[in-house]
Design a protein around this motif. Structure first.
Motif, mmCIF file in Angstrom:
data_model
loop_
_atom_site.group_PDB
_atom_site.id
_atom_site.type_symbol
_atom_site.label_atom_id
_atom_site.label_comp_id
_atom_site.label_asym_id
_atom_site.label_seq_id
_atom_site.Cartn_x
_atom_site.Cartn_y
_atom_site.Cartn_z
ATOM 1 N N GLU A 8 10.233 -14.966 -4.326
ATOM 2 C CA GLU A 8 9.702 -14.261 -3.149
ATOM 3 C C GLU A 8 8.847 -15.172 -2.435
ATOM 4 O OE1 GLU A 8 8.082 -10.541 -4.403
ATOM 5 O OE2 GLU A 8 7.508 -10.003 -2.320
ATOM 6 N N ASP A 32 11.086 -1.834 -0.262
ATOM 7 C CA ASP A 32 9.839 -2.631 -0.921
ATOM 8 C C ASP A 32 8.472 -1.814 -0.611
ATOM 9 O OD1 ASP A 32 8.669 -4.375 -2.910
ATOM 10 O OD2 ASP A 32 8.363 -5.901 -1.504
ATOM 11 N N ARG A 39 8.928 -6.961 -14.497
ATOM 12 C CA ARG A 39 8.255 -7.065 -13.281
ATOM 13 C C ARG A 39 8.840 -8.151 -12.366
ATOM 14 N NH1 ARG A 39 3.674 -3.778 -11.269
ATOM 15 N NH2 ARG A 39 4.116 -4.380 -8.834
HETATM 16 N N1 GUN Z 1 6.429 -9.152 -7.346
HETATM 17 C C1 GUN Z 1 6.075 -8.620 -8.549
HETATM 18 N N2 GUN Z 1 5.690 -7.345 -8.423
HETATM 19 C C2 GUN Z 1 5.887 -7.232 -6.999
HETATM 20 C C3 GUN Z 1 5.660 -6.054 -6.049
HETATM 21 O O1 GUN Z 1 5.054 -5.164 -6.460
HETATM 22 N N3 GUN Z 1 5.986 -6.325 -4.758
HETATM 23 C C4 GUN Z 1 6.419 -7.185 -4.342
HETATM 24 N N4 GUN Z 1 6.826 -7.455 -3.031
HETATM 25 N N5 GUN Z 1 6.510 -8.570 -5.276
HETATM 26 C C5 GUN Z 1 6.369 -8.161 -6.361
#
Ligand code: GUN
Ligand code: ZN
Length: 441
Positions: free
Chosen positions: A235, A322, A204
């Motif tokens: 992110e 996404d 993940r």
């Molecule tokens: N980072 C870990 N899991 C996720 C997810 O499900 N969506 C997004 N945007 N970032 C993540």
């Protein structure tokens, strides 16, 4: 229907980007009175209708004027179990995962529920013109198998993997590394290279994967040829601070994946909003691609994507919706959002319609190592395309009535077309979606 021996010649205005507009001029090719010749599911010709007609008098003609033909879209980042949490606005990544996405993902433990969602998910992909997708499956092997089965039944090109986590997040979603190895090995055996399906090893993100779990990923990639890899990277600032705390030996986020040989060609890193120059250089050298998800980055408040720095460093970028952190399945919308955010980003790039089409099609195919097969209408490629036809009386139909320049027509399509304009979608020449309006004809 018995296929005509000379193939099918589709007639409509046509657009594709057989070259990378970030590197070459005149990457967008368009034909106002275009033709796409399909034989045995492959592109046998693409160009001006009149020349193709003359050269192939035996092809059966399909008159699609009034609409537009584009290559099928390639979505390089989407989560299958998150279909039903779309629209959860107002939270940042870690809170959104805890309160919205993960409880929904836990429901994937029920295989019947997973089958239902999988069918709706692949239907939504096709209905938006997506013919190829790199998909985060579920944390559960049977639910991930259901996704592959649904993709195959729908005729789509699905690259996916079981999502792996063994710490933090929600305990219901954890596997042990041993179990992850066994379950993934079995899924790879069943689905990798079966029909159009490919398997992608899918931790993940470093936040929820221990070193032992990342080692399992490395082992799987070593043991099987042609696997892809996908995860999240850089992110959100809060997520990145946690990753730095969990991996104190790592110089930066990317270094965690590099330690286990996971940043490589065939790897797709989602987001990468807060990358350093050093990381970008290493991504480019290693050959990994980045899935840019502008709707999600804005909806979760993750940040503005540094596209120019990626391009200048030589990092391959493509688009991802996404779902469900993003705002839907449409890659046209995603292209428009990329344009919008670059327009207002401090060091943003001015993108034109050719850039957007490339990002939504060939760039994705390149990221997945599938550019020999899909992404544009090069000879011999799989005939994967979307036929767009705006509803009568729609704003897009009105704009197109007066607009003549191919670039401006394509820009109007990115601005105004959604699922309501998708008439028909094909993969390998076979219909995978027809709208109600198309059925009525
Ligand atoms: N980072 C870990 N899991 C996720 C997810 O499900 N969506 C997004 N945007 N970032 C993540
Ligand atoms: Zn994601």
């Amino acid at each position: 229907m018995i296929p005509a021996p000379g193939g099918e010649l589709l007639r409509a205005p046509l657009f594709h980007t057989p070259r990378n507009p970030f590197r070459e001029d005149k990457a967008l090719e368009s034909y106002t009175d275009g033709g796409l010749l399909i034989r045995a599911g492959r592109v046998a010709g693409c160009g001006d209708y009149a020349s193709l007609r003359e050269a192939h008098p035996d092809a059966a003609e399909v008159d699609l004027r009034g609409g537009f033909i584009l290559p099928g879209f390639v979505d390089t980042h989407i989560h299958f179990p998150q279909l039903r949490v779309l629209g959860g606005l107002g939270l940042s990544l870690l809170d959104w995962l805890e309160h919205s996405a993960l409880p929904e993902e836990a429901r994937m433990a029920d295989p019947l529920h997973a089958c239902r969602v999988a069918r709706g998910f692949v239907r939504a992909l096709a209905a938006h013109g997506t013919t190829t997708a790199l998909v985060f499956g579920a944390h559960f092997a049977p639910a991930t198998a259901a996704l592959f089965e649904a993709g195959e039944a729908a005729g789509l090109r699905i690259v996916a993997g079981q999502v792996l986590s063994d710490r933090l997040l929600l305990p219901d979603l954890h596997q042990t590394p041993d179990r992850a190895y066994r379950e993934c090995s079995s899924l790879i055996q069943s689905f990798h290279r079966r029909g159009q399906s490919l398997y992608a090893v899918t931790p993940r993100f470093a936040f929820s994967a221990s070193e032992a779990m990342l080692e399992v990923c490395q082992t799987l990639l070593r043991e099987h040829e042609g696997l892809l890899f996908q995860t999240h990277l850089n992110e959100d600032l809060q997520e990145m601070a946690e990753v730095a705390r969990l991996f104190p030996w790592a110089a930066d986020y990317l270094a965690v994946y590099e330690r286990f040989g996971l940043s490589r060609s065939g790897a797709v890193m989602a987001h990468n909003v807060h990358a350093t120059d050093f990381e970008l250089d290493r991504l480019a050298a290693g050959g990994a691609a980045v899935a840019h998800c502008p709707c999600s980055n804005a909806a979760l408040g993750s940040g503005l994507f540094p596209l120019r720095r990626h391009i200048n460093a030589g990092v391959r970028c493509a688009l991802g919706t996404d779902v469900g952190g993003g705002t839907g399945f449409g890659l046209l919308k995603e292209g428009l959002q990329a344009y919008m955010l670059q327009r207002i980003a401090p060091d943003g790039m001015l993108l034109d319609a050719g850039h957007l089409l490339y990002l939504a099609t060939l760039a994705g195919a390149e990221a997945l190592g599938l550019s020999g097969e899909t992404g544009d209408f090069g000879p011999g490629k799989s005939a994967d395309f979307v036929y767009l036809r705006p509803p009568e009386d729609s704003p897009l139909a009105a704009v197109l009535e007066r607009e003549q320049s191919p670039e401006r027509i394509l820009a109007a399509i990115f601005t105004l077309a959604g699922a309501e304009s998708v008439r028909e979608v094909r993969v390998g020449g076979a219909v995978v979606y027809r709208s109600a309006a198309a059925e009525e004809q």
